[in-house]
Design a protein around this motif. Structure first.
Motif, PDB file in Angstrom:
ATOM      1  N   ALA A 237       0.818  -1.216   0.000  1.00  0.00           N
ATOM      2  CA  ALA A 237       0.000   0.000   0.000  1.00  0.00           C
ATOM      3  C   ALA A 237       0.848   1.260   0.000  1.00  0.00           C
ATOM      4  O   ALA A 237       0.469   2.277  -0.602  1.00  0.00           O
ATOM      5  CB  ALA A 237      -0.937  -0.004   1.203  1.00  0.00           C
ATOM      6  N   LEU A 238       2.011   1.200   0.658  1.00  0.00           N
ATOM      7  CA  LEU A 238       2.866   2.374   0.777  1.00  0.00           C
ATOM      8  C   LEU A 238       4.061   2.332  -0.173  1.00  0.00           C
ATOM      9  O   LEU A 238       5.033   3.052   0.020  1.00  0.00           O
ATOM     10  CB  LEU A 238       3.354   2.502   2.222  1.00  0.00           C
ATOM     11  CG  LEU A 238       2.251   2.645   3.279  1.00  0.00           C
ATOM     12  CD1 LEU A 238       2.857   2.713   4.668  1.00  0.00           C
ATOM     13  CD2 LEU A 238       1.398   3.888   3.006  1.00  0.00           C
ATOM     14  N   ALA A 239       3.974   1.491  -1.187  1.00  0.00           N
ATOM     15  CA  ALA A 239       5.102   1.348  -2.117  1.00  0.00           C
ATOM     16  C   ALA A 239       5.395   2.641  -2.860  1.00  0.00           C
ATOM     17  O   ALA A 239       6.532   2.896  -3.265  1.00  0.00           O
ATOM     18  CB  ALA A 239       4.810   0.230  -3.111  1.00  0.00           C
ATOM     19  N   PHE A 240       4.380   3.465  -3.077  1.00  0.00           N
ATOM     20  CA  PHE A 240       4.566   4.711  -3.814  1.00  0.00           C
ATOM     21  C   PHE A 240       4.383   5.921  -2.896  1.00  0.00           C
ATOM     22  O   PHE A 240       3.847   6.947  -3.299  1.00  0.00           O
ATOM     23  CB  PHE A 240       3.571   4.792  -4.975  1.00  0.00           C
ATOM     24  CG  PHE A 240       3.665   3.630  -5.917  1.00  0.00           C
ATOM     25  CD1 PHE A 240       4.653   3.588  -6.888  1.00  0.00           C
ATOM     26  CD2 PHE A 240       2.775   2.567  -5.829  1.00  0.00           C
ATOM     27  CE1 PHE A 240       4.744   2.520  -7.754  1.00  0.00           C
ATOM     28  CE2 PHE A 240       2.861   1.496  -6.702  1.00  0.00           C
ATOM     29  CZ  PHE A 240       3.850   1.468  -7.667  1.00  0.00           C
ATOM     30  N   SER A 241       4.825   5.770  -1.635  1.00  0.00           N
ATOM     31  CA  SER A 241       4.619   6.836  -0.658  1.00  0.00           C
ATOM     32  C   SER A 241       5.531   8.025  -0.873  1.00  0.00           C
ATOM     33  O   SER A 241       5.348   9.068  -0.241  1.00  0.00           O
ATOM     34  CB  SER A 241       4.812   6.294   0.764  1.00  0.00           C
ATOM     35  OG  SER A 241       6.108   5.717   0.907  1.00  0.00           O
ATOM     36  N   ASP A 242       6.529   7.889  -1.729  1.00  0.00           N
ATOM     37  CA  ASP A 242       7.414   9.011  -2.049  1.00  0.00           C
ATOM     38  C   ASP A 242       6.966   9.662  -3.359  1.00  0.00           C
ATOM     39  O   ASP A 242       6.721   8.971  -4.340  1.00  0.00           O
ATOM     40  CB  ASP A 242       8.866   8.544  -2.185  1.00  0.00           C
ATOM     41  CG  ASP A 242       9.418   8.016  -0.875  1.00  0.00           C
ATOM     42  OD1 ASP A 242       8.965   8.505   0.175  1.00  0.00           O
ATOM     43  OD2 ASP A 242      10.276   7.110  -0.906  1.00  0.00           O
ATOM     44  N   GLY A 243       6.860  10.975  -3.344  1.00  0.00           N
ATOM     45  CA  GLY A 243       6.508  11.672  -4.570  1.00  0.00           C
ATOM     46  C   GLY A 243       5.021  11.933  -4.697  1.00  0.00           C
ATOM     47  O   GLY A 243       4.259  11.851  -3.727  1.00  0.00           O
ATOM     48  N   PRO A 244       4.572  12.206  -5.916  1.00  0.00           N
ATOM     49  CA  PRO A 244       3.170  12.606  -6.135  1.00  0.00           C
ATOM     50  C   PRO A 244       2.159  11.485  -5.903  1.00  0.00           C
ATOM     51  O   PRO A 244       0.960  11.748  -5.811  1.00  0.00           O
ATOM     52  CB  PRO A 244       3.153  13.050  -7.607  1.00  0.00           C
ATOM     53  CG  PRO A 244       4.298  12.323  -8.237  1.00  0.00           C
ATOM     54  CD  PRO A 244       5.354  12.231  -7.168  1.00  0.00           C
ATOM     55  N   MET A 245       2.623  10.217  -5.810  1.00  0.00           N
ATOM     56  CA  MET A 245       1.692   9.105  -5.606  1.00  0.00           C
ATOM     57  C   MET A 245       1.379   8.851  -4.146  1.00  0.00           C
ATOM     58  O   MET A 245       0.686   7.896  -3.815  1.00  0.00           O
ATOM     59  CB  MET A 245       2.289   7.835  -6.216  1.00  0.00           C
ATOM     60  CG  MET A 245       2.527   7.909  -7.712  1.00  0.00           C
ATOM     61  SD  MET A 245       0.984   8.032  -8.635  1.00  0.00           S
ATOM     62  CE  MET A 245       0.362   6.365  -8.403  1.00  0.00           C
ATOM     63  N   ILE A 246       1.860   9.724  -3.253  1.00  0.00           N
ATOM     64  CA  ILE A 246       1.662   9.494  -1.829  1.00  0.00           C
ATOM     65  C   ILE A 246       0.180   9.524  -1.453  1.00  0.00           C
ATOM     66  O   ILE A 246      -0.263   8.779  -0.577  1.00  0.00           O
ATOM     67  CB  ILE A 246       2.456  10.521  -0.997  1.00  0.00           C
ATOM     68  CG1 ILE A 246       2.360  10.172   0.487  1.00  0.00           C
ATOM     69  CG2 ILE A 246       1.961  11.939  -1.265  1.00  0.00           C
ATOM     70  CD1 ILE A 246       3.262  11.012   1.359  1.00  0.00           C
ATOM     71  N   VAL A 247      -0.600  10.378  -2.128  1.00  0.00           N
ATOM     72  CA  VAL A 247      -2.035  10.446  -1.830  1.00  0.00           C
ATOM     73  C   VAL A 247      -2.710   9.122  -2.167  1.00  0.00           C
ATOM     74  O   VAL A 247      -3.525   8.607  -1.387  1.00  0.00           O
ATOM     75  CB  VAL A 247      -2.697  11.599  -2.605  1.00  0.00           C
ATOM     76  CG1 VAL A 247      -4.213  11.589  -2.386  1.00  0.00           C
ATOM     77  CG2 VAL A 247      -2.105  12.939  -2.180  1.00  0.00           C
ATOM     78  N   LEU A 248      -2.360   8.539  -3.312  1.00  0.00           N
ATOM     79  CA  LEU A 248      -2.923   7.250  -3.704  1.00  0.00           C
ATOM     80  C   LEU A 248      -2.506   6.163  -2.724  1.00  0.00           C
ATOM     81  O   LEU A 248      -3.316   5.304  -2.345  1.00  0.00           O
ATOM     82  CB  LEU A 248      -2.486   6.886  -5.120  1.00  0.00           C
ATOM     83  CG  LEU A 248      -2.952   5.531  -5.654  1.00  0.00           C
ATOM     84  CD1 LEU A 248      -4.474   5.476  -5.685  1.00  0.00           C
ATOM     85  CD2 LEU A 248      -2.374   5.274  -7.041  1.00  0.00           C
ATOM     86  N   SER A 249      -1.245   6.190  -2.284  1.00  0.00           N
ATOM     87  CA  SER A 249      -0.759   5.183  -1.347  1.00  0.00           C
ATOM     88  C   SER A 249      -1.492   5.271  -0.014  1.00  0.00           C
ATOM     89  O   SER A 249      -1.931   4.248   0.542  1.00  0.00           O
ATOM     90  CB  SER A 249       0.750   5.356  -1.121  1.00  0.00           C
ATOM     91  OG  SER A 249       1.467   5.136  -2.309  1.00  0.00           O
ATOM     92  N   LEU A 250      -1.657   6.480   0.500  1.00  0.00           N
ATOM     93  CA  LEU A 250      -2.345   6.652   1.774  1.00  0.00           C
ATOM     94  C   LEU A 250      -3.820   6.286   1.661  1.00  0.00           C
ATOM     95  O   LEU A 250      -4.403   5.700   2.586  1.00  0.00           O
ATOM     96  CB  LEU A 250      -2.186   8.092   2.259  1.00  0.00           C
ATOM     97  CG  LEU A 250      -0.760   8.518   2.622  1.00  0.00           C
ATOM     98  CD1 LEU A 250      -0.728   9.986   3.023  1.00  0.00           C
ATOM     99  CD2 LEU A 250      -0.205   7.653   3.749  1.00  0.00           C
ATOM    100  N   THR A 251      -4.436   6.610   0.538  1.00  0.00           N
ATOM    101  CA  THR A 251      -5.837   6.247   0.326  1.00  0.00           C
ATOM    102  C   THR A 251      -6.005   4.736   0.274  1.00  0.00           C
ATOM    103  O   THR A 251      -6.945   4.181   0.872  1.00  0.00           O
ATOM    104  CB  THR A 251      -6.361   6.871  -0.975  1.00  0.00           C
ATOM    105  OG1 THR A 251      -6.216   8.292  -0.917  1.00  0.00           O
ATOM    106  CG2 THR A 251      -7.826   6.525  -1.189  1.00  0.00           C
ATOM    107  N   THR A 252      -5.107   4.048  -0.410  1.00  0.00           N
ATOM    108  CA  THR A 252      -5.168   2.592  -0.483  1.00  0.00           C
ATOM    109  C   THR A 252      -5.023   1.970   0.894  1.00  0.00           C
ATOM    110  O   THR A 252      -5.780   1.062   1.276  1.00  0.00           O
ATOM    111  CB  THR A 252      -4.061   2.065  -1.415  1.00  0.00           C
ATOM    112  OG1 THR A 252      -4.214   2.643  -2.709  1.00  0.00           O
ATOM    113  CG2 THR A 252      -4.137   0.552  -1.531  1.00  0.00           C
TER     114      THR A 252
END
Length: 212
Positions: free
Chosen positions: A91-106
């Motif tokens: 879920a937090l694989a993309f927590s760095d950069g602009p994808m952090i919102v998607l990671s936190l939402t997931t």
């Protein structure tokens, strides 16, 4: 059983949450159901000792959610290289950069929202089942838990992962970790808990005056 419609306003009414049809309140016996005649939504589903059963299910779900978030969810082996990943890692694989919102939402949809609903359910139901006055702000807590219900997607995540992993099994050796099977158990327990919970009974218990 089917709830009987009543044309005149009365204090002992129940309103269907789906189609807003109003009925004279007739409480079914244990094992029976009151159903909306218009849209067939189940209005009341009393069960014997349902409160203790729901609490037991909630505790089991709580333990499973925590364990499923920590233990390995799957392992992938390609060309001799093997890697395991947990649900939180994925879920937090993309927590760095602009994808952090998607990671936190997931992470919220598959872990934190289901966990919050379980904790709120325990907060509301434990005093009621123990025949004590409702906890402070219990009505608001139960309302919030119900509002979160459409956003609790742990079971959807497990089913979606199973379908996706089957499709990539030809490209790599995929193994299911213990967390995957914990999520499978969560799917079953969520369905059972939802079927056991009579929301009208909870609201009725929360609205009763406290015993002196």
């Amino acid at each position: 059983m089917t709830a009987t419609a009543h044309p005149n306003p009365r204090e002992d009414l129940i309103v269907c949450p789906k189609c807003d049809a109003a009925y004279a309140l007739v409480r079914p016996g244990p094992g029976e159901r009151a159903v909306c005649h218009r849209c067939h939504t189940v209005l009341i589903t009393p069960r014997r000792k349902a409160g203790m059963q729901i609490i037991a299910l909630s505790v089991a779900i709580l333990v499973l959610i925590v364990a499923a978030a920590i233990f390995p969810f799957l392992s992938i082996s390609v060309g001799g290289a093997k890697n395991t990943v947990s649900v939180l890692d994925a879920a937090l694989a993309f927590s760095d950069g602009p994808m952090i919102v998607l990671s936190l939402t997931t992470a919220a949809l598959i872990i934190f929202i289901p966990l919050t609903r379980v904790l709120l359910s325990l907060y509301v139901l434990v005093p009621i089942v123990l025949d004590k006055p409702p906890a402070r702000n219990a009505a608001q807590a139960f309302r919030f838990a119900e509002a979160l219900r459409p956003w609790s997607m742990a079971e959807i995540f497990a089913i979606g992962c199973a379908v996706a992993l089957v499709k990539i099994s030809d490209l790599a050796d995929v193994g299911f970790g213990p967390a995957f099977w914990l999520f499978v158990c969560l799917v079953v327990l969520f369905v059972v808990q939802d079927n056991f919970l009579c929301r009208w009974s909870v609201w009725y218990a929360l609205g009763k005056p406290a015993k002196s």
